[in-house]
Design a protein around this motif. Structure first.
Motif, PDB file in Angstrom:
ATOM      1  N   LYS A  20       0.832  -1.204   0.000  1.00 32.68           N
ATOM      2  CA  LYS A  20       0.000   0.000   0.000  1.00 32.68           C
ATOM      3  C   LYS A  20       0.871   1.261   0.000  1.00 32.68           C
ATOM      4  CE  LYS A  20      -4.014   2.104   2.212  1.00 32.68           C
ATOM      5  NZ  LYS A  20      -3.471   3.468   2.272  1.00 32.68           N
ATOM      6  N   ALA A  22       3.640   1.703  -1.561  1.00 30.34           N
ATOM      7  CA  ALA A  22       4.042   1.980  -2.940  1.00 30.34           C
ATOM      8  C   ALA A  22       2.860   2.559  -3.723  1.00 30.34           C
ATOM      9  CB  ALA A  22       4.547   0.704  -3.605  1.00 30.34           C
ATOM     10  N   TRP A  23       1.669   1.995  -3.475  1.00 25.24           N
ATOM     11  CA  TRP A  23       0.444   2.464  -4.149  1.00 25.24           C
ATOM     12  C   TRP A  23       0.195   3.934  -3.833  1.00 25.24           C
ATOM     13  CZ3 TRP A  23       0.393  -2.294  -5.896  1.00 25.24           C
ATOM     14  CH2 TRP A  23      -0.547  -2.659  -6.864  1.00 25.24           C
ATOM     15  N   ASP A  24       0.232   4.246  -2.546  1.00 22.91           N
ATOM     16  CA  ASP A  24      -0.065   5.606  -2.106  1.00 22.91           C
ATOM     17  C   ASP A  24       0.867   6.622  -2.748  1.00 22.91           C
ATOM     18  OD1 ASP A  24      -2.084   4.579  -0.612  1.00 22.91           O
ATOM     19  OD2 ASP A  24      -1.029   4.690   1.323  1.00 22.91           O
ATOM     20  N   LYS A  25       2.100   6.206  -2.970  1.00 26.30           N
ATOM     21  CA  LYS A  25       3.091   7.134  -3.538  1.00 26.30           C
ATOM     22  C   LYS A  25       3.178   7.061  -5.061  1.00 26.30           C
ATOM     23  CE  LYS A  25       7.001   8.283  -0.844  1.00 26.30           C
ATOM     24  NZ  LYS A  25       8.379   7.923  -0.437  1.00 26.30           N
ATOM     25  N   HIS A  26       2.491   6.062  -5.657  1.00 26.15           N
ATOM     26  CA  HIS A  26       2.638   5.800  -7.097  1.00 26.15           C
ATOM     27  C   HIS A  26       4.105   5.651  -7.456  1.00 26.15           C
ATOM     28  CE1 HIS A  26      -1.482   6.438  -8.845  1.00 26.15           C
ATOM     29  NE2 HIS A  26      -1.649   6.764  -7.577  1.00 26.15           N
ATOM     30  N   TRP A  27       4.842   4.891  -6.658  1.00 26.32           N
ATOM     31  CA  TRP A  27       6.283   4.757  -6.859  1.00 26.32           C
ATOM     32  C   TRP A  27       6.631   3.276  -6.857  1.00 26.32           C
ATOM     33  CZ3 TRP A  27       9.806   8.976  -7.160  1.00 26.32           C
ATOM     34  CH2 TRP A  27      11.151   8.587  -7.275  1.00 26.32           C
ATOM     35  N   LEU A  28       7.037   2.744  -8.019  1.00 27.87           N
ATOM     36  CA  LEU A  28       7.209   1.294  -8.152  1.00 27.87           C
ATOM     37  C   LEU A  28       8.647   0.820  -8.271  1.00 27.87           C
ATOM     38  CD1 LEU A  28       4.223   0.281 -10.464  1.00 27.87           C
ATOM     39  CD2 LEU A  28       4.325   0.392  -7.967  1.00 27.87           C
ATOM     40  N   SER A 226      12.811  -3.828  -7.680  1.00 30.89           N
ATOM     41  CA  SER A 226      11.600  -3.001  -7.724  1.00 30.89           C
ATOM     42  C   SER A 226      10.947  -2.913  -6.341  1.00 30.89           C
ATOM     43  CB  SER A 226      10.599  -3.584  -8.721  1.00 30.89           C
ATOM     44  OG  SER A 226       9.902  -4.659  -8.120  1.00 30.89           O
ATOM     45  N   GLU A 227      10.011  -1.992  -6.196  1.00 31.83           N
ATOM     46  CA  GLU A 227       9.277  -1.849  -4.940  1.00 31.83           C
ATOM     47  C   GLU A 227       8.378  -3.063  -4.657  1.00 31.83           C
ATOM     48  OE1 GLU A 227      11.067   0.389  -3.434  1.00 31.83           O
ATOM     49  OE2 GLU A 227       9.350   1.531  -2.678  1.00 31.83           O
TER      50      GLU A 227
END
Ligand SMILES: *Cc1c(COP(=O)(O)O)cnc(C)c1O
Length: 358
Positions: A20, A22-28, A226-227
Protein backbone atom coordinates in the motif's frame (compact mmCIF):
# COMPACT_ATOMS: atom_id res chain seq x y z
CA UNK A 1 2.08 -33.66 -3.41
CA UNK A 2 5.36 -32.81 -1.70
CA UNK A 3 7.77 -30.76 -3.77
CA UNK A 4 11.50 -30.40 -3.14
CA UNK A 5 10.85 -26.80 -2.14
CA UNK A 6 7.99 -24.35 -1.76
CA UNK A 7 8.13 -20.59 -1.43
CA UNK A 8 7.35 -19.26 2.03
CA UNK A 9 4.53 -16.71 1.89
CA UNK A 10 3.57 -14.24 4.60
CA UNK A 11 -0.12 -13.56 5.14
CA UNK A 12 -1.53 -11.83 2.08
CA UNK A 13 -2.77 -8.91 4.20
CA UNK A 14 0.75 -8.39 5.48
CA UNK A 15 2.14 -8.15 1.94
CA UNK A 16 -0.71 -5.84 0.94
CA UNK A 17 -0.13 -3.56 3.91
CA UNK A 18 3.47 -2.99 2.82
CA UNK A 19 2.50 -2.74 -0.84
CA UNK A 20 0.00 0.00 0.00
CA UNK A 21 2.91 2.34 0.69
CA UNK A 22 4.04 1.98 -2.94
CA UNK A 23 0.44 2.46 -4.15
CA UNK A 24 -0.06 5.61 -2.11
CA UNK A 25 3.09 7.13 -3.54
CA UNK A 26 2.64 5.80 -7.10
CA UNK A 27 6.28 4.76 -6.86
CA UNK A 28 7.21 1.29 -8.15
CA UNK A 29 10.96 1.24 -8.72
CA UNK A 30 14.20 3.30 -8.90
CA UNK A 31 15.19 2.61 -5.33
CA UNK A 32 12.00 3.66 -3.62
CA UNK A 33 11.41 3.72 0.12
CA UNK A 34 10.60 0.00 0.39
CA UNK A 35 13.84 -1.09 -1.23
CA UNK A 36 15.82 1.40 0.87
CA UNK A 37 14.13 0.20 4.06
CA UNK A 38 14.77 -3.45 3.24
CA UNK A 39 18.40 -2.63 2.47
CA UNK A 40 18.83 -1.00 5.88
CA UNK A 41 17.21 -3.94 7.68
CA UNK A 42 19.33 -6.52 5.88
CA UNK A 43 22.52 -4.50 6.41
CA UNK A 44 21.92 -4.55 10.17
CA UNK A 45 20.82 -8.18 10.25
CA UNK A 46 23.87 -9.32 8.30
CA UNK A 47 26.27 -6.78 9.81
CA UNK A 48 27.39 -5.69 6.33
CA UNK A 49 29.29 -2.50 5.48
CA UNK A 50 27.76 -2.14 2.02
CA UNK A 51 24.76 -4.08 0.77
CA UNK A 52 22.82 -3.27 -2.39
CA UNK A 53 19.63 -5.01 -3.48
CA UNK A 54 19.31 -6.27 -7.05
CA UNK A 55 16.57 -7.75 -9.20
CA UNK A 56 18.04 -11.27 -8.98
CA UNK A 57 21.12 -13.11 -7.70
CA UNK A 58 22.85 -13.62 -11.05
CA UNK A 59 23.33 -10.02 -12.17
CA UNK A 60 25.44 -9.12 -9.10
CA UNK A 61 27.89 -11.91 -10.06
CA UNK A 62 28.19 -10.47 -13.56
CA UNK A 63 28.46 -6.91 -12.24
CA UNK A 64 31.20 -7.98 -9.78
CA UNK A 65 33.24 -9.47 -12.62
CA UNK A 66 32.76 -6.27 -14.64
CA UNK A 67 33.51 -3.88 -11.77
CA UNK A 68 36.67 -5.75 -10.74
CA UNK A 69 37.86 -5.47 -14.35
CA UNK A 70 38.48 -9.22 -14.58
CA UNK A 71 39.99 -10.60 -17.76
CA UNK A 72 41.23 -13.98 -18.96
CA UNK A 73 40.80 -16.97 -16.68
CA UNK A 74 38.69 -17.20 -13.55
CA UNK A 75 39.19 -20.20 -11.29
CA UNK A 76 35.84 -21.62 -10.25
CA UNK A 77 33.96 -24.65 -8.99
CA UNK A 78 32.19 -27.14 -11.26
CA UNK A 79 29.76 -27.98 -8.43
CA UNK A 80 27.35 -25.05 -8.33
CA UNK A 81 24.28 -23.72 -10.04
CA UNK A 82 24.81 -22.84 -13.71
CA UNK A 83 24.67 -19.07 -12.94
CA UNK A 84 28.16 -19.20 -11.40
CA UNK A 85 29.73 -20.44 -14.65
CA UNK A 86 27.47 -18.67 -17.12
CA UNK A 87 28.26 -15.30 -15.51
CA UNK A 88 31.98 -15.84 -16.18
CA UNK A 89 31.37 -16.72 -19.82
CA UNK A 90 28.81 -13.91 -20.27
CA UNK A 91 31.47 -11.42 -19.13
CA UNK A 92 33.93 -12.71 -21.72
CA UNK A 93 36.17 -14.62 -19.31
CA UNK A 94 37.12 -18.30 -19.28
CA UNK A 95 36.10 -20.56 -16.39
CA UNK A 96 38.90 -22.82 -15.18
CA UNK A 97 37.44 -25.61 -13.05
CA UNK A 98 39.13 -26.83 -9.91
CA UNK A 99 37.75 -29.97 -8.32
CA UNK A 100 35.80 -30.00 -5.05
CA UNK A 101 36.42 -31.49 -1.62
CA UNK A 102 34.70 -34.88 -1.34
CA UNK A 103 32.98 -34.11 1.99
CA UNK A 104 32.57 -30.33 2.22
CA UNK A 105 31.60 -30.18 -1.50
CA UNK A 106 33.20 -26.72 -1.79
CA UNK A 107 36.16 -25.94 -4.09
CA UNK A 108 39.28 -27.89 -3.02
CA UNK A 109 41.60 -25.08 -1.94
CA UNK A 110 44.63 -27.40 -2.07
CA UNK A 111 44.18 -27.72 -5.85
CA UNK A 112 43.76 -24.02 -6.65
CA UNK A 113 47.44 -23.02 -6.97
CA UNK A 114 48.16 -25.68 -9.60
CA UNK A 115 45.45 -24.13 -11.81
CA UNK A 116 46.84 -20.59 -11.68
CA UNK A 117 48.45 -19.29 -14.90
CA UNK A 118 49.70 -15.89 -16.05
CA UNK A 119 46.14 -15.26 -17.32
CA UNK A 120 44.33 -15.92 -14.04
CA UNK A 121 42.56 -12.87 -12.66
CA UNK A 122 40.26 -14.19 -9.93
CA UNK A 123 38.68 -17.00 -7.95
CA UNK A 124 34.88 -17.30 -8.06
CA UNK A 125 33.74 -19.94 -5.59
CA UNK A 126 30.39 -21.04 -4.20
CA UNK A 127 29.56 -21.66 -0.54
CA UNK A 128 27.69 -24.82 -1.52
CA UNK A 129 24.33 -25.34 0.28
CA UNK A 130 25.47 -22.57 2.63
CA UNK A 131 28.61 -24.51 3.63
CA UNK A 132 31.54 -22.07 3.63
CA UNK A 133 34.60 -22.56 1.43
CA UNK A 134 37.98 -22.62 3.16
CA UNK A 135 37.98 -18.82 3.09
CA UNK A 136 41.29 -18.37 4.95
CA UNK A 137 43.26 -20.59 2.55
CA UNK A 138 41.63 -18.91 -0.45
CA UNK A 139 42.50 -15.46 0.91
CA UNK A 140 46.16 -16.47 1.33
CA UNK A 141 46.34 -17.78 -2.24
CA UNK A 142 44.63 -14.65 -3.58
CA UNK A 143 47.07 -12.34 -1.81
CA UNK A 144 50.10 -14.37 -2.91
CA UNK A 145 49.04 -14.38 -6.58
CA UNK A 146 47.31 -11.00 -6.66
CA UNK A 147 43.88 -12.41 -7.49
CA UNK A 148 40.42 -11.07 -6.72
CA UNK A 149 37.90 -13.23 -4.85
CA UNK A 150 34.15 -13.35 -5.49
CA UNK A 151 31.89 -15.64 -3.47
CA UNK A 152 28.62 -16.86 -4.91
CA UNK A 153 26.86 -16.91 -1.55
CA UNK A 154 23.38 -17.45 -3.01
CA UNK A 155 22.61 -20.12 -0.37
CA UNK A 156 24.07 -18.28 2.61
CA UNK A 157 21.42 -16.00 4.04
CA UNK A 158 21.97 -15.99 7.81
CA UNK A 159 25.09 -18.20 7.75
CA UNK A 160 27.87 -17.12 10.10
CA UNK A 161 31.42 -18.42 10.09
CA UNK A 162 33.86 -17.78 12.94
CA UNK A 163 31.21 -15.60 14.55
CA UNK A 164 30.64 -13.24 11.63
CA UNK A 165 28.54 -13.17 8.48
CA UNK A 166 30.02 -15.36 5.75
CA UNK A 167 29.24 -12.45 3.39
CA UNK A 168 32.17 -10.54 4.90
CA UNK A 169 34.78 -12.70 3.16
CA UNK A 170 36.32 -12.10 -0.26
CA UNK A 171 36.30 -8.85 -2.24
CA UNK A 172 32.56 -9.23 -2.73
CA UNK A 173 29.80 -11.76 -2.01
CA UNK A 174 26.52 -12.16 -3.85
CA UNK A 175 23.25 -13.58 -2.57
CA UNK A 176 19.99 -14.69 -4.21
CA UNK A 177 16.50 -13.94 -2.95
CA UNK A 178 14.79 -16.16 -5.52
CA UNK A 179 11.42 -17.59 -4.41
CA UNK A 180 13.04 -20.95 -3.59
CA UNK A 181 15.70 -19.49 -1.32
CA UNK A 182 15.43 -19.29 2.46
CA UNK A 183 14.83 -15.52 2.52
CA UNK A 184 13.19 -14.32 -0.68
CA UNK A 185 11.65 -11.40 -2.54
CA UNK A 186 10.07 -13.51 -5.33
CA UNK A 187 12.99 -12.76 -7.60
CA UNK A 188 15.83 -10.79 -6.11
CA UNK A 189 19.34 -10.69 -4.75
CA UNK A 190 22.12 -8.45 -3.50
CA UNK A 191 25.85 -7.95 -3.28
CA UNK A 192 27.79 -7.29 -0.09
CA UNK A 193 31.27 -5.82 0.16
CA UNK A 194 33.50 -3.98 2.61
CA UNK A 195 35.26 -2.11 -0.19
CA UNK A 196 33.81 1.36 -0.69
CA UNK A 197 35.38 1.92 -4.13
CA UNK A 198 34.22 -1.42 -5.47
CA UNK A 199 30.75 -0.83 -4.06
CA UNK A 200 30.54 2.52 -5.85
CA UNK A 201 31.56 0.99 -9.18
CA UNK A 202 29.06 -1.84 -8.81
CA UNK A 203 26.38 0.61 -7.80
CA UNK A 204 26.87 2.61 -11.00
CA UNK A 205 26.95 -0.54 -13.13
CA UNK A 206 23.65 -1.76 -11.67
CA UNK A 207 21.86 1.44 -12.70
CA UNK A 208 22.79 1.88 -16.39
CA UNK A 209 26.08 3.54 -15.40
CA UNK A 210 24.21 6.69 -14.36
CA UNK A 211 26.08 9.26 -12.33
CA UNK A 212 23.19 11.67 -11.92
CA UNK A 213 20.67 12.61 -14.61
CA UNK A 214 22.30 12.95 -18.03
CA UNK A 215 25.72 11.99 -16.68
CA UNK A 216 27.31 8.59 -17.13
CA UNK A 217 30.14 7.17 -15.14
CA UNK A 218 30.54 3.94 -17.11
CA UNK A 219 28.74 1.30 -19.10
CA UNK A 220 25.91 -0.25 -17.12
CA UNK A 221 22.99 -2.60 -17.01
CA UNK A 222 19.65 -2.50 -15.21
CA UNK A 223 19.78 -4.68 -12.10
CA UNK A 224 17.65 -2.58 -9.76
CA UNK A 225 15.21 -4.23 -7.38
CA UNK A 226 11.60 -3.00 -7.72
CA UNK A 227 9.28 -1.85 -4.94
CA UNK A 228 7.07 -4.92 -5.52
CA UNK A 229 10.05 -7.13 -4.71
CA UNK A 230 11.03 -4.86 -1.83
CA UNK A 231 7.51 -5.20 -0.37
CA UNK A 232 7.76 -9.00 -0.45
CA UNK A 233 11.13 -8.79 1.29
CA UNK A 234 9.76 -6.52 4.03
CA UNK A 235 6.80 -8.87 4.54
CA UNK A 236 9.02 -11.98 4.75
CA UNK A 237 11.81 -10.43 6.83
CA UNK A 238 10.04 -10.56 10.24
CA UNK A 239 9.83 -14.35 9.85
CA UNK A 240 13.53 -14.98 9.19
CA UNK A 241 14.44 -16.40 12.61
CA UNK A 242 11.30 -18.54 12.63
CA UNK A 243 12.08 -19.84 9.12
CA UNK A 244 15.57 -20.92 10.16
CA UNK A 245 14.31 -22.55 13.39
CA UNK A 246 11.60 -24.52 11.58
CA UNK A 247 14.09 -25.78 9.02
CA UNK A 248 16.44 -26.79 11.83
CA UNK A 249 13.76 -29.10 13.21
CA UNK A 250 13.18 -30.65 9.77
CA UNK A 251 16.93 -31.20 9.32
CA UNK A 252 17.26 -32.77 12.77
CA UNK A 253 14.35 -35.11 12.05
CA UNK A 254 15.90 -36.22 8.75
CA UNK A 255 19.26 -36.71 10.50
CA UNK A 256 17.68 -38.87 13.18
CA UNK A 257 15.57 -40.96 10.79
CA UNK A 258 18.35 -41.53 8.25
CA UNK A 259 21.01 -42.38 10.83
CA UNK A 260 22.77 -45.65 10.02
CA UNK A 261 21.53 -45.88 6.41
CA UNK A 262 23.95 -46.26 3.53
CA UNK A 263 23.94 -42.60 2.51
CA UNK A 264 26.12 -39.65 3.36
CA UNK A 265 25.26 -36.14 4.45
CA UNK A 266 27.20 -32.96 3.75
CA UNK A 267 30.02 -32.23 6.19
CA UNK A 268 29.75 -28.69 7.49
CA UNK A 269 32.94 -26.71 7.93
CA UNK A 270 33.94 -26.28 11.57
CA UNK A 271 32.95 -22.91 13.14
CA UNK A 272 29.89 -22.64 10.88
CA UNK A 273 26.50 -21.59 12.12
CA UNK A 274 24.41 -23.03 9.30
CA UNK A 275 21.01 -21.89 7.95
CA UNK A 276 19.51 -25.34 7.16
CA UNK A 277 18.77 -24.21 3.62
CA UNK A 278 18.97 -27.59 1.85
CA UNK A 279 19.00 -31.27 2.68
CA UNK A 280 21.34 -32.97 0.21
CA UNK A 281 22.21 -36.67 0.54
CA UNK A 282 24.90 -38.61 -1.29
CA UNK A 283 23.80 -42.06 -2.44
CA UNK A 284 26.05 -45.06 -3.08
CA UNK A 285 25.83 -44.67 -6.88
CA UNK A 286 23.72 -43.13 -9.62
CA UNK A 287 21.55 -46.24 -9.99
CA UNK A 288 20.55 -46.09 -6.35
CA UNK A 289 19.77 -42.40 -6.78
CA UNK A 290 17.51 -43.05 -9.77
CA UNK A 291 15.77 -45.87 -7.95
CA UNK A 292 15.14 -43.70 -4.90
CA UNK A 293 13.94 -40.77 -7.00
CA UNK A 294 11.46 -42.99 -8.84
CA UNK A 295 10.18 -44.56 -5.62
CA UNK A 296 9.51 -41.14 -4.11
CA UNK A 297 8.00 -39.80 -7.32
CA UNK A 298 5.56 -42.71 -7.44
CA UNK A 299 4.38 -41.47 -4.08
CA UNK A 300 4.06 -37.88 -5.28
CA UNK A 301 7.25 -36.74 -3.56
CA UNK A 302 9.63 -34.74 -5.70
CA UNK A 303 13.36 -34.45 -5.08
CA UNK A 304 15.93 -32.62 -7.17
CA UNK A 305 19.31 -33.56 -8.59
CA UNK A 306 21.12 -30.47 -7.41
CA UNK A 307 23.73 -29.78 -8.63
CA UNK A 308 23.66 -31.86 -11.77
CA UNK A 309 25.44 -32.05 -14.14
CA UNK A 310 28.93 -31.02 -13.11
CA UNK A 311 29.36 -27.64 -14.84
CA UNK A 312 32.41 -28.69 -16.87
CA UNK A 313 29.91 -30.64 -19.00
CA UNK A 314 28.14 -27.51 -20.29
CA UNK A 315 28.35 -27.07 -24.06
CA UNK A 316 30.18 -23.75 -23.66
CA UNK A 317 32.86 -24.76 -21.18
CA UNK A 318 36.16 -26.55 -21.66
CA UNK A 319 36.80 -30.07 -20.55
CA UNK A 320 38.23 -30.39 -17.08
CA UNK A 321 39.70 -33.12 -14.94
CA UNK A 322 37.36 -32.94 -11.92
CA UNK A 323 36.58 -36.53 -10.92
CA UNK A 324 35.17 -35.68 -7.48
CA UNK A 325 32.65 -33.19 -8.86
CA UNK A 326 31.68 -35.60 -11.67
CA UNK A 327 31.15 -38.37 -9.14
CA UNK A 328 29.31 -36.27 -6.52
CA UNK A 329 26.99 -34.61 -9.04
CA UNK A 330 25.82 -38.06 -10.20
CA UNK A 331 25.04 -39.23 -6.66
CA UNK A 332 23.67 -36.14 -4.90
CA UNK A 333 19.97 -35.68 -4.30
CA UNK A 334 18.23 -32.84 -2.47
CA UNK A 335 15.31 -34.02 -0.33
CA UNK A 336 12.22 -31.87 0.26
CA UNK A 337 12.73 -29.07 2.76
CA UNK A 338 10.60 -25.98 3.12
CA UNK A 339 8.67 -24.06 5.72
CA UNK A 340 5.36 -25.82 6.20
CA UNK A 341 6.73 -29.33 5.56
CA UNK A 342 5.40 -31.24 8.55
CA UNK A 343 7.34 -33.69 10.71
CA UNK A 344 4.79 -36.31 9.73
CA UNK A 345 5.58 -35.72 6.04
CA UNK A 346 9.30 -35.98 6.79
CA UNK A 347 8.45 -39.34 8.40
CA UNK A 348 6.62 -40.51 5.25
CA UNK A 349 9.60 -39.47 3.12
CA UNK A 350 12.14 -41.22 5.35
CA UNK A 351 10.16 -44.46 5.57
CA UNK A 352 10.04 -44.60 1.76
CA UNK A 353 13.80 -43.96 1.72
CA UNK A 354 14.29 -46.82 4.18
CA UNK A 355 12.36 -49.13 1.86
CA UNK A 356 14.98 -48.51 -0.87
CA UNK A 357 18.20 -47.94 1.07
CA UNK A 358 19.43 -50.08 3.93
C1 LIG B 1 19.89 -19.42 -6.97
C2 LIG B 1 21.35 -19.39 -7.31
C3 LIG B 1 21.89 -18.41 -8.16
C4 LIG B 1 21.06 -17.50 -8.99
O1 LIG B 1 20.25 -16.68 -8.33
P1 LIG B 1 18.97 -16.05 -9.06
O2 LIG B 1 18.44 -15.13 -8.01
O3 LIG B 1 18.04 -17.16 -9.38
O4 LIG B 1 19.45 -15.32 -10.26
C5 LIG B 1 23.27 -18.36 -8.33
N1 LIG B 1 24.08 -19.26 -7.72
C6 LIG B 1 23.59 -20.24 -6.94
C7 LIG B 1 24.54 -21.18 -6.29
C8 LIG B 1 22.21 -20.34 -6.74
O5 LIG B 1 21.72 -21.36 -5.99
Amino acid sequence: MINVTRAFLPKQEEYQAVLKRAWDKHWLTNRGELVLELETKLKHFLNASYLTLTTNGTLPIQIAIKALGLKGEIITTPFSYVATTSSIVWEGCTPVFVDIHAEYLTIDETKIEAAITANTSAILATHVFGNPCHVEAIEKIAIKHNLKVIYDAAHCFGVTYNGQSIFNYGDVSTCSFHATKLFHTGEGGCWITNNEDLNKKMYHHHNFGHDGPGKFYSVGINAKMSELQGAMGLAVFPYVDQLINERKIIVETYNQELEGLNLKRIKLREQTNWNYSYYPVLLKDENTLLKLMAKLQNNNIYTRRYFYPSLNNLSYTNEADVPVSEDVSKRVLCLPIYNGLSIQEVGEITSLIKSVIH
